[in-house]
Motif scaffolding. Structure first.
Motif, PDB file in Angstrom:
ATOM      1  N   ALA A 118     -34.011  29.266  18.452  1.00  0.00           N
ATOM      2  CA  ALA A 118     -33.871  28.625  19.756  1.00  0.00           C
ATOM      3  C   ALA A 118     -35.015  27.645  19.985  1.00  0.00           C
ATOM      4  N   ASP A 119     -34.678  26.535  20.593  1.00  0.00           N
ATOM      5  CA  ASP A 119     -35.677  25.548  20.979  1.00  0.00           C
ATOM      6  C   ASP A 119     -35.517  25.383  22.488  1.00  0.00           C
ATOM      7  N   GLU A 120     -36.459  24.686  23.107  1.00  0.00           N
ATOM      8  CA  GLU A 120     -36.341  24.526  24.553  1.00  0.00           C
ATOM      9  C   GLU A 120     -36.698  23.119  24.991  1.00  0.00           C
ATOM     10  N   ALA A 121     -36.155  22.761  26.142  1.00  0.00           N
ATOM     11  CA  ALA A 121     -36.464  21.478  26.768  1.00  0.00           C
ATOM     12  C   ALA A 121     -36.664  21.742  28.247  1.00  0.00           C
ATOM     13  N   ALA A 122     -37.610  21.018  28.851  1.00  0.00           N
ATOM     14  CA  ALA A 122     -37.951  21.258  30.255  1.00  0.00           C
ATOM     15  C   ALA A 122     -37.094  20.459  31.221  1.00  0.00           C
ATOM     16  N   ASP A 123     -36.357  19.463  30.699  1.00  0.00           N
ATOM     17  CA  ASP A 123     -35.465  18.696  31.575  1.00  0.00           C
ATOM     18  C   ASP A 123     -34.386  18.016  30.739  1.00  0.00           C
ATOM     19  N   GLY A 124     -33.446  17.390  31.430  1.00  0.00           N
ATOM     20  CA  GLY A 124     -32.313  16.770  30.765  1.00  0.00           C
ATOM     21  C   GLY A 124     -32.687  15.653  29.810  1.00  0.00           C
ATOM     22  N   HIS A 125     -33.695  14.856  30.152  1.00  0.00           N
ATOM     23  CA  HIS A 125     -34.097  13.745  29.284  1.00  0.00           C
ATOM     24  C   HIS A 125     -34.653  14.271  27.962  1.00  0.00           C
ATOM     25  N   GLU A 126     -35.530  15.279  28.062  1.00  0.00           N
ATOM     26  CA  GLU A 126     -36.101  15.889  26.855  1.00  0.00           C
ATOM     27  C   GLU A 126     -34.986  16.541  26.031  1.00  0.00           C
ATOM     28  N   ALA A 127     -34.058  17.186  26.718  1.00  0.00           N
ATOM     29  CA  ALA A 127     -32.939  17.847  26.042  1.00  0.00           C
ATOM     30  C   ALA A 127     -32.105  16.842  25.265  1.00  0.00           C
TER      31      ALA A 127
END
Length: 128
Positions: free
Chosen positions: A34-43
């Motif tokens: 699993a990886d993570e992103a803090a917001d939609g742009h990063e995602a």
């Protein structure tokens, strides 16, 4: 039916604690990549450069909401088939309808446990 538990999952949430909770739940049901992103742009940046098999995104984020992220993913030829699970604290009918219209694969209302997450993932992965 066998689910590929080696797929890479992107967890998107602007609330670090929630990201950690979801990653822990994923581990409990044997999803270890699993990886993570803090917001939609990063995602979006990660999705476009990585090889993900599933997105689990919070609805309420800024500056890009989970719904906006979903629409971007569905509009991208390379990403549009990606299973996308929306996580929200609200089960308002209009939210569910908006997410469905935007092409969400499934919907989880907080709070939830590992079993609920497993069921939702299995449901969406069955249609991949």
């Amino acid at each position: 039916m066998t689910i590929d538990r080696n797929i890479k999952v992107l967890v998107v949430d602007d609330y670090k604690t929630m990201t950690r909770i979801i990653r822990n739940l994923l581990k409990q049901i044997d999803f270890h990549d699993a990886d993570e992103a803090a917001d939609g742009h990063e995602a979006l940046a990660k999705l476009r450069s990585g090889n993900f098999g599933l997105v689990i995104s919070d609805w309420n984020m800024a500056p890009m909401t989970g719904l906006e992220l979903l629409k971007e993913v569905r509009a991208d030829a390379r990403l549009k088939h990606l299973p996308f699970i929306m996580v929200t604290a609200e089960s308002k009918t209009e939210n569910v309808v908006a997410a469905k219209q935007a092409g969400v694969s499934n919907y989880i209302v907080k709070p939830f446990n590992a079993e609920t997450l497993r069921e939702k993932i299995e449901k969406v992965m069955a249609h991949v």
